[in-house]
Scaffold this motif. Structure first.
Motif, PDB file in Angstrom:
ATOM      1  N   ARG A 121       0.825  -1.207   0.000  1.00 40.01           N
ATOM      2  CA  ARG A 121       0.000   0.000   0.000  1.00 40.01           C
ATOM      3  C   ARG A 121       0.862   1.261   0.000  1.00 40.01           C
ATOM      4  NH1 ARG A 121      -5.262  -1.191   0.863  1.00 40.01           N
ATOM      5  NH2 ARG A 121      -5.743  -3.274   1.686  1.00 40.01           N
ATOM      6  N   THR A 122       2.060   1.146   0.555  1.00 41.29           N
ATOM      7  CA  THR A 122       2.961   2.299   0.617  1.00 41.29           C
ATOM      8  C   THR A 122       4.394   1.848   0.338  1.00 41.29           C
ATOM      9  OG1 THR A 122       3.243   1.975   3.008  1.00 41.29           O
ATOM     10  CG2 THR A 122       1.566   3.571   2.299  1.00 41.29           C
ATOM     11  N   VAL A 123       5.215   2.794  -0.102  1.00 38.92           N
ATOM     12  CA  VAL A 123       6.627   2.528  -0.358  1.00 38.92           C
ATOM     13  C   VAL A 123       7.449   3.628   0.319  1.00 38.92           C
ATOM     14  CG1 VAL A 123       8.447   2.378  -2.107  1.00 38.92           C
ATOM     15  CG2 VAL A 123       6.203   1.351  -2.545  1.00 38.92           C
ATOM     16  N   PHE A 124       8.516   3.218   0.975  1.00 42.50           N
ATOM     17  CA  PHE A 124       9.420   4.157   1.635  1.00 42.50           C
ATOM     18  C   PHE A 124      10.809   3.989   1.031  1.00 42.50           C
ATOM     19  CE2 PHE A 124       5.945   3.421   4.440  1.00 42.50           C
ATOM     20  CZ  PHE A 124       5.742   4.607   5.121  1.00 42.50           C
ATOM     21  N   ILE A 125      11.329   5.071   0.474  1.00 40.97           N
ATOM     22  CA  ILE A 125      12.673   5.022  -0.100  1.00 40.97           C
ATOM     23  C   ILE A 125      13.639   5.585   0.932  1.00 40.97           C
ATOM     24  CG2 ILE A 125      14.143   5.717  -2.019  1.00 40.97           C
ATOM     25  CD1 ILE A 125      11.562   6.122  -3.648  1.00 40.97           C
ATOM     26  N   ALA A 126      14.486   4.716   1.450  1.00 42.34           N
ATOM     27  CA  ALA A 126      15.469   5.100   2.474  1.00 42.34           C
ATOM     28  C   ALA A 126      16.853   4.662   2.007  1.00 42.34           C
ATOM     29  CB  ALA A 126      15.119   4.461   3.824  1.00 42.34           C
ATOM     30  N   GLY A 127      17.099   4.927   0.730  1.00 43.43           N
ATOM     31  CA  GLY A 127      18.323   4.400   0.100  1.00 43.43           C
ATOM     32  C   GLY A 127      19.552   5.235   0.272  1.00 43.43           C
ATOM     33  N   GLY A 128      19.651   6.050   1.334  1.00 45.37           N
ATOM     34  CA  GLY A 128      20.846   6.862   1.518  1.00 45.37           C
ATOM     35  C   GLY A 128      21.025   7.793   0.335  1.00 45.37           C
ATOM     36  N   VAL A 129      22.188   7.753  -0.268  1.00 48.11           N
ATOM     37  CA  VAL A 129      22.410   8.553  -1.478  1.00 48.11           C
ATOM     38  C   VAL A 129      22.465   7.647  -2.699  1.00 48.11           C
ATOM     39  CG1 VAL A 129      23.511  10.524  -0.390  1.00 48.11           C
ATOM     40  CG2 VAL A 129      24.897   8.544  -0.974  1.00 48.11           C
ATOM     41  N   GLY A 130      21.811   6.506  -2.603  1.00 47.72           N
ATOM     42  CA  GLY A 130      21.812   5.549  -3.703  1.00 47.72           C
ATOM     43  C   GLY A 130      22.841   4.462  -3.470  1.00 47.72           C
ATOM     44  N   ALA A 271      15.895   6.475 -10.347  1.00 46.88           N
ATOM     45  CA  ALA A 271      15.731   7.591 -11.278  1.00 46.88           C
ATOM     46  C   ALA A 271      14.662   7.332 -12.329  1.00 46.88           C
ATOM     47  CB  ALA A 271      17.072   7.884 -11.959  1.00 46.88           C
ATOM     48  N   GLU A 272      14.263   6.068 -12.475  1.00 50.64           N
ATOM     49  CA  GLU A 272      13.281   5.710 -13.506  1.00 50.64           C
ATOM     50  C   GLU A 272      11.878   5.505 -12.948  1.00 50.64           C
ATOM     51  OE1 GLU A 272      14.559   5.802 -16.514  1.00 50.64           O
ATOM     52  OE2 GLU A 272      16.552   6.105 -15.635  1.00 50.64           O
ATOM     53  N   TRP A 273      11.651   5.848 -11.687  1.00 49.64           N
ATOM     54  CA  TRP A 273      10.364   5.564 -11.074  1.00 49.64           C
ATOM     55  C   TRP A 273       9.356   6.705 -11.209  1.00 49.64           C
ATOM     56  CZ3 TRP A 273      12.523   3.172  -5.889  1.00 49.64           C
ATOM     57  CH2 TRP A 273      13.166   1.959  -6.209  1.00 49.64           C
ATOM     58  N   GLY A 274       9.700   7.725 -11.968  1.00 52.97           N
ATOM     59  CA  GLY A 274       8.755   8.811 -12.222  1.00 52.97           C
ATOM     60  C   GLY A 274       8.598   9.800 -11.091  1.00 52.97           C
ATOM     61  N   LEU A 275       9.544   9.836 -10.145  1.00 58.55           N
ATOM     62  CA  LEU A 275       9.470  10.755  -9.019  1.00 58.55           C
ATOM     63  C   LEU A 275      10.142  12.080  -9.370  1.00 58.55           C
ATOM     64  CD1 LEU A 275      10.540   8.218  -6.241  1.00 58.55           C
ATOM     65  CD2 LEU A 275       8.207   8.846  -6.903  1.00 58.55           C
ATOM     66  N   GLU A 276       9.657  13.144  -8.775  1.00 59.18           N
ATOM     67  CA  GLU A 276      10.293  14.449  -8.987  1.00 59.18           C
ATOM     68  C   GLU A 276      11.666  14.451  -8.332  1.00 59.18           C
ATOM     69  OE1 GLU A 276       9.816  19.123  -7.660  1.00 59.18           O
ATOM     70  OE2 GLU A 276       8.056  17.802  -7.572  1.00 59.18           O
ATOM     71  N   ILE A 282      15.497  13.050  -4.184  1.00 54.59           N
ATOM     72  CA  ILE A 282      14.045  12.982  -4.338  1.00 54.59           C
ATOM     73  C   ILE A 282      13.393  14.129  -3.569  1.00 54.59           C
ATOM     74  CG2 ILE A 282      11.993  11.579  -3.978  1.00 54.59           C
ATOM     75  CD1 ILE A 282      13.821   9.116  -4.068  1.00 54.59           C
ATOM     76  N   ALA A 283      12.617  14.935  -4.278  1.00 56.99           N
ATOM     77  CA  ALA A 283      11.929  16.061  -3.652  1.00 56.99           C
ATOM     78  C   ALA A 283      10.750  15.552  -2.809  1.00 56.99           C
ATOM     79  CB  ALA A 283      11.438  17.033  -4.719  1.00 56.99           C
ATOM     80  N   VAL A 284      10.627  16.071  -1.590  1.00 57.43           N
ATOM     81  CA  VAL A 284       9.538  15.676  -0.693  1.00 57.43           C
ATOM     82  C   VAL A 284       8.959  16.922  -0.020  1.00 57.43           C
ATOM     83  CG1 VAL A 284      10.467  13.382  -0.190  1.00 57.43           C
ATOM     84  CG2 VAL A 284      11.159  15.325   1.228  1.00 57.43           C
ATOM     85  N   ASP A 285       7.749  16.749   0.552  1.00 61.08           N
ATOM     86  CA  ASP A 285       7.203  17.816   1.374  1.00 61.08           C
ATOM     87  C   ASP A 285       7.778  17.673   2.792  1.00 61.08           C
ATOM     88  OD1 ASP A 285       5.640  16.019   3.011  1.00 61.08           O
ATOM     89  OD2 ASP A 285       4.094  15.990   1.474  1.00 61.08           O
ATOM     90  N   THR A 286       7.517  18.643   3.643  1.00 59.89           N
ATOM     91  CA  THR A 286       8.058  18.575   5.003  1.00 59.89           C
ATOM     92  C   THR A 286       6.986  18.270   6.040  1.00 59.89           C
ATOM     93  OG1 THR A 286       7.878  20.993   5.115  1.00 59.89           O
ATOM     94  CG2 THR A 286      10.027  20.058   4.540  1.00 59.89           C
ATOM     95  N   GLU A 287       5.785  17.915   5.568  1.00 60.69           N
ATOM     96  CA  GLU A 287       4.721  17.488   6.484  1.00 60.69           C
ATOM     97  C   GLU A 287       4.748  15.982   6.664  1.00 60.69           C
ATOM     98  OE1 GLU A 287      -0.171  17.376   6.833  1.00 60.69           O
ATOM     99  OE2 GLU A 287       0.792  18.243   5.066  1.00 60.69           O
ATOM    100  N   LYS A 288       4.858  15.251   5.544  1.00 56.83           N
ATOM    101  CA  LYS A 288       4.817  13.791   5.589  1.00 56.83           C
ATOM    102  C   LYS A 288       6.042  13.160   4.917  1.00 56.83           C
ATOM    103  CE  LYS A 288       0.918  13.656   3.286  1.00 56.83           C
ATOM    104  NZ  LYS A 288       0.594  15.076   3.072  1.00 56.83           N
ATOM    105  N   PHE A 289       6.885  13.986   4.310  1.00 53.43           N
ATOM    106  CA  PHE A 289       8.044  13.499   3.547  1.00 53.43           C
ATOM    107  C   PHE A 289       7.597  12.553   2.431  1.00 53.43           C
ATOM    108  CE2 PHE A 289       9.471  15.038   7.583  1.00 53.43           C
ATOM    109  CZ  PHE A 289      10.460  15.936   7.180  1.00 53.43           C
ATOM    110  N   GLU A 290       6.470  12.992   1.824  1.00 51.41           N
ATOM    111  CA  GLU A 290       5.898  12.270   0.706  1.00 51.41           C
ATOM    112  C   GLU A 290       6.487  12.821  -0.590  1.00 51.41           C
ATOM    113  OE1 GLU A 290       1.504  10.422  -0.213  1.00 51.41           O
ATOM    114  OE2 GLU A 290       1.630  12.434   0.639  1.00 51.41           O
ATOM    115  N   THR A 291       6.681  11.953  -1.559  1.00 49.27           N
ATOM    116  CA  THR A 291       7.230  12.345  -2.852  1.00 49.27           C
ATOM    117  C   THR A 291       6.120  12.904  -3.745  1.00 49.27           C
ATOM    118  OG1 THR A 291       6.862  10.226  -3.950  1.00 49.27           O
ATOM    119  CG2 THR A 291       8.862  10.428  -2.621  1.00 49.27           C
ATOM    120  N   SER A 292       6.480  13.155  -5.000  1.00 48.95           N
ATOM    121  CA  SER A 292       5.483  13.640  -5.957  1.00 48.95           C
ATOM    122  C   SER A 292       4.449  12.580  -6.306  1.00 48.95           C
ATOM    123  CB  SER A 292       6.189  14.124  -7.239  1.00 48.95           C
ATOM    124  OG  SER A 292       6.975  13.073  -7.801  1.00 48.95           O
ATOM    125  N   THR A 293       4.707  11.325  -5.942  1.00 53.87           N
ATOM    126  CA  THR A 293       3.739  10.244  -6.143  1.00 53.87           C
ATOM    127  C   THR A 293       3.081   9.917  -4.805  1.00 53.87           C
ATOM    128  OG1 THR A 293       4.976   9.262  -7.965  1.00 53.87           O
ATOM    129  CG2 THR A 293       3.399   7.838  -6.833  1.00 53.87           C
TER     130      THR A 293
END
Length: 359
Positions: A121-130, A271-276, A282-293
């Motif tokens: 249902r959700t995905v969390f990217i915590a990959g450091g700097v790749g 880089a190919e997952w369609g995220l901003e 990866i750009a995120v908001d500062t309320e939920k640290f959610e991406t553009s998806t």
């Protein structure tokens, strides 16, 4: 949905969340999700947990973890693994996530290069700097000694004890390992020669001062120059040729060659997952640290936002808010309340501990 996609997703493992990355922030994400009763699977390209802490500095001290005056990267990883035990997360090590695709039902289909398939249902990217790739020594033919006598990382310091070492580099890793192998201890080398292209260093001034002190005491050598060639005998590396700024080439005998030119981070399939993205982050908001998806979150060094600081403790904060941001996707009809591990009987039950009795 194409038939091949439907077939692939039909037999996938179903879970609440997939965490990409098992570094300290990824591990703490398991904890924060667990407190909200969100089950997680964790995928990491490394064969073990710990991320950068284990890959770059397993034995180096870390001083800025709240309430922990000092710990090593290995100790921090071990403590986090102990902390998340109650939540029974499933780990998939040695696997790179290659596909993240949103389904018609709003969930995400996740697939690794080894064929592990999950639907979350959700995905969390915590990959450091790749993923990390060491910057290599560009000397033709020397790469055939990689892993036997040429090393870009130190995984087992004991294998260098009593050896004649040439260490190349001018950053913290080069200086830290130089001092480690020169000074008395279980990993003390027979001899150490440090080679750097110039007399200036990018390392901590105290480390540089200590290195110069050891050179003055004739306990090691420092040579300004660049590795321009090598010598071998019977298929073994026996020496490197170092050319200085004066144009003179000197031969440095050795048993082992350690090169620390730094690590080059690569986003890889992310880089190919369609995220901003913003400068490979990866750009995120500062309320939920959610991406553009919606439904995909990014925490730790992989993300960027105004005022971002690349600190482990910042990643811990992000993981907490991301967990609360994800909860409505997992429990759309459930009101999520903030509870405290000190006083909440429900959280004590989740953690498997007895509720304290206060007078």
């Amino acid at each position: 949905m194409p038939a091949d996609c439907a077939n692939a997703e039909a037999g996938a493992i179903e879970t609440d969340a997939v965490i990409v990355g098992a570094g300290p922030v990824g591990l703490f994400q398991v904890f924060e999700l667990g407190l909200l009763e969100i089950k997680a699977h964790v995928v990491d390209s490394l064969a073990y947990p710990g991320g950068q802490c284990i890959e770059l500095y397993p034995d180096k001290p870390i001083y800025d973890i709240p309430a922990v005056p000092v710990c090593t990267g290995q100790e921090l990883t071990d403590s986090l693994l102990k902390q998340i035990e109650p939540f029974g997360a499933t780990f998939h090590f040695g696997q790179e996530v290659t596909v993240v695709r949103k389904q018609a039902d709003g969930r995400f289909y996740v697939e690794t290069a080894k064929g592990t398939r999950l639907v979350a249902r959700t995905v969390f990217i915590a990959g450091g700097v790749g993923s990390f790739q060491p910057r290599t020594l560009r000397v033709e033919g020397i790469d055939r000694f990689d892993g036997t006598q040429l090393f870009y990382r130190v995984r087992n310091p004991a294998q260098f004890a009593g050896k004649n070492l040439v260490i190349v580099g001018g950053g913290d890793s080069a200086l830290d390992w130089t001092l480690n192998f020169v000074q008395d201890g279980p990993h003390k080398a027979h001899s150490v020669i440090l080679v750097h292209r110039r007399d200036g260093f990018r390392a901590a001034p105290a480390s540089v001062a200590k290195m110069r002190e050891l050179c003055e005491a004739y306990e090691m050598q420092f040579v300004v120059g660049q590795v321009s060639g090598f010598e071998e005998c019977d298929g073994r590396l026996t020496a490197v040729k170092v050319t200085g700024g004066d144009g003179v080439t000197r031969v440095m005998p050795l048993d082992m060659l350690l090169v620390f030119f730094g690590l080059s981070p690569k986003l890889g399939p992310i880089a190919e997952w369609g995220l901003e993205l913003d400068r490979k982050q990866i750009a995120v908001d500062t309320e939920k640290f959610e991406t553009s998806t919606p439904g995909i979150f990014a925490v730790g060094d992989i993300n960027t936002y105004p005022g971002k600081k690349k600190l482990i403790l910042s990643g811990f904060h992000e993981a907490a808010l991301a967990a609360f941001g994800a909860a409505p996707y997992v429990f759309p009809d459930k009101r999520i309340l903030l509870q405290y591990t000190t006083t909440s009987p429900k959280l004590h039950k989740v953690l498997g501990v007895e509720s304290p009795v206060f007078d």
